[in-house]
Design an enzyme around this catalytic site. Structure first.
Site, PDB file in Angstrom:
ATOM      1  N   GLU A  82       0.815  -1.209   0.000  1.00  0.00           N
ATOM      2  CA  GLU A  82       0.000   0.000   0.000  1.00  0.00           C
ATOM      3  C   GLU A  82       0.855   1.268   0.000  1.00  0.00           C
ATOM      4  O   GLU A  82       0.369   2.350   0.345  1.00  0.00           O
ATOM      5  CB  GLU A  82      -0.942  -0.002   1.206  1.00  0.00           C
ATOM      6  CG  GLU A  82      -1.951  -1.138   1.194  1.00  0.00           C
ATOM      7  CD  GLU A  82      -2.904  -1.081   2.367  1.00  0.00           C
ATOM      8  OE1 GLU A  82      -3.741  -0.168   2.417  1.00  0.00           O
ATOM      9  OE2 GLU A  82      -2.810  -1.959   3.246  1.00  0.00           O
ATOM     10  N   TYR A 276      -9.189   4.104  -5.354  1.00  0.00           N
ATOM     11  CA  TYR A 276      -8.124   5.099  -5.490  1.00  0.00           C
ATOM     12  C   TYR A 276      -7.943   5.686  -6.884  1.00  0.00           C
ATOM     13  O   TYR A 276      -7.407   6.784  -7.007  1.00  0.00           O
ATOM     14  CB  TYR A 276      -6.789   4.482  -5.040  1.00  0.00           C
ATOM     15  CG  TYR A 276      -6.830   3.991  -3.620  1.00  0.00           C
ATOM     16  CD1 TYR A 276      -6.968   4.889  -2.558  1.00  0.00           C
ATOM     17  CD2 TYR A 276      -6.769   2.641  -3.317  1.00  0.00           C
ATOM     18  CE1 TYR A 276      -7.039   4.446  -1.249  1.00  0.00           C
ATOM     19  CE2 TYR A 276      -6.822   2.191  -2.003  1.00  0.00           C
ATOM     20  CZ  TYR A 276      -6.954   3.094  -0.979  1.00  0.00           C
ATOM     21  OH  TYR A 276      -7.019   2.656   0.309  1.00  0.00           O
ATOM     22  N   ASP A 317     -16.069  -1.342   7.902  1.00  0.00           N
ATOM     23  CA  ASP A 317     -16.777  -1.615   6.653  1.00  0.00           C
ATOM     24  C   ASP A 317     -17.836  -2.680   6.905  1.00  0.00           C
ATOM     25  O   ASP A 317     -17.583  -3.657   7.627  1.00  0.00           O
ATOM     26  CB  ASP A 317     -15.803  -2.087   5.574  1.00  0.00           C
ATOM     27  CG  ASP A 317     -14.762  -1.037   5.227  1.00  0.00           C
ATOM     28  OD1 ASP A 317     -15.101   0.165   5.291  1.00  0.00           O
ATOM     29  OD2 ASP A 317     -13.623  -1.407   4.908  1.00  0.00           O
ATOM     30  N   GLY A 336      -7.312   5.579   4.816  1.00  0.00           N
ATOM     31  CA  GLY A 336      -6.752   6.459   3.802  1.00  0.00           C
ATOM     32  C   GLY A 336      -7.141   7.909   4.018  1.00  0.00           C
ATOM     33  O   GLY A 336      -8.201   8.220   4.569  1.00  0.00           O
TER      34      GLY A 336
END
Length: 366
Positions: A82, A276, A317, A336
């Site tokens: 990542e 992203y 989530d 993020g």
């Protein structure tokens, strides 16, 4: 309908798009700006709006002067899968802190000796993935006695391990999607018999949907396993939940307005590209749930967050199946902070701009 990702706040939710369908956003960057406008112009927003603004001021108010932070290392980059996301997130956080006069510096453990952190007064951790999100960095900073943002060793290690997180949630009586660990010797038919089809195959110790594959047919399982195992030995299969996908941002033990996610291809999942690189994923605030269901999902997410012993800030989530049941998927303890990220989006809907959000997260270390 979408499928697997990753206190009643309904009266505080803001519609953050002013198109005909006021709740849909196909590009999060202008959505963040639109949220601020909505917060100023929508007369139908909660009558407690001014109180909300005051509460935000109070939350950020205990650190009045940037000098109180001392010298701050914003850690991002690293060597995980990542890294690219971490570089984007960290650069945004660093700029936000510097905009406010904080003596903040980029620190990349891929290129710097970790012992150099002893020269800093505190750390803002934006190091996504292994090394920064799995308890290793947290342990180093605890050993050095350096205050850090976010969760400690235990929550970070648990949160990075999807299987152990789900086992913990199951033990606490919290609903999470059924799953099974996989190996090269696994009987694929037995997995299908137990979990059904479709399935989602995931590396156990990765984030950002890296190495994940949706499996629609039995004969696709070996290839999906081969993709996931490239990210590490531990691989899991999880039941595919058909329904709506949500994310719940938690800051200071408070669940922020729930966000509903809808990839452009609603038959697929919220994968790395959707998170992203693409601008055609839709985000909904308000999320479309009833007030009672949103409150229930926020309470379920808070319970999941606390069960892992997570602190400061993070994200849960979850899915809602076609019968209306909620299923926890996973926790993210270093979410993020890019232009596509969900924490800034939820904070904006709560009345907090990005610079203020970063200041507030850092102030948790004082």
């Amino acid at each position: 309908m979408t499928t697997n990702n990753k206190e009643n706040m309904s009266t505080q939710n803001l519609a953050i798009d002013d198109t005909e369908d006021r709740s849909a956003i196909t590009n999060p960057e202008p959505a963040l700006a639109a949220a601020a406008q909505a917060g100023q112009s929508d007369a139908s927003i909660s009558p407690n709006e001014e109180e909300n603004k005051k509460s935000i001021s109070t939350m950020t108010g205990h650190v009045k002067d940037a000098a109180q932070f001392g010298r701050v290392a914003v850690i991002y980059g690293g060597s995980s899968n990542e890294r690219s996301v971490s570089l984007d997130s960290g650069a945004a956080v660093l700029q936000a802190l510097q905009n406010q006069g904080v003596d903040a510096t980029h620190f990349d453990p891929k290129h710097q000796d970790i012992t150099e952190l002893r020269d800093y007064d505190r750390v803002f951790n934006v190091l996504h993935g292994r090394g920064g999100e799995d308890g290793l960095l947290q342990g180093v900073l605890q050993w050095f006695d350096i205050p850090q943002t976010g969760s400690g060793v235990l929550a970070s290690a648990l949160g990075m391990d999807k299987v152990r997180t789900k086992q913990l949630w199951q033990g606490c009586g919290l609903s999470t999607a059924p799953f099974s660990l996989l190996t090269a010797d696994t009987d694929w038919q037995q997995v299908v018999n137990m979990l059904g089809l479709p399935l989602i195959i995931k590396p156990v110790h990765e984030g950002s949907s890296i190495g994940m594959t949706k499996v629609n047919h039995l004969d696709e399982l070996p290839a999906a396993y081969a993709t996931a195992v490239q990210c590490g030995d531990a691989v899991m299969a999880e039941r595919w939940i058909t329904g709506r996908e949500f994310t719940i941002v938690i800051i200071d033990d408070e669940a922020y307005p729930v966000i509903r996610l809808e990839p452009a291809d609603i038959t697929n999942f919220y994968d790395f590209e959707a998170k992203y690189n693409r601008n055609d994923t839709s985000y909904y605030i308000p999320c479309g749930l009833s007030a009672a269901d949103e409150k229930h999902l926020q309470e379920l997410s808070l319970a999941a967050f606390r069960a892992v012993d997570a602190k400061g800030w993070g994200r849960i989530d979850a899915m809602q199946d076609e019968a209306g049941n909620f299923w926890l998927l996973e926790i993210n303890t270093v979410p993020g902070m890019t232009s596509h990220s969900l924490v800034p989006m939820a904070a904006k809907a709560r009345g907090m701009d990005f610079d203020t959000l970063c200041w507030h997260i850092l102030s948790q270390t004082v």
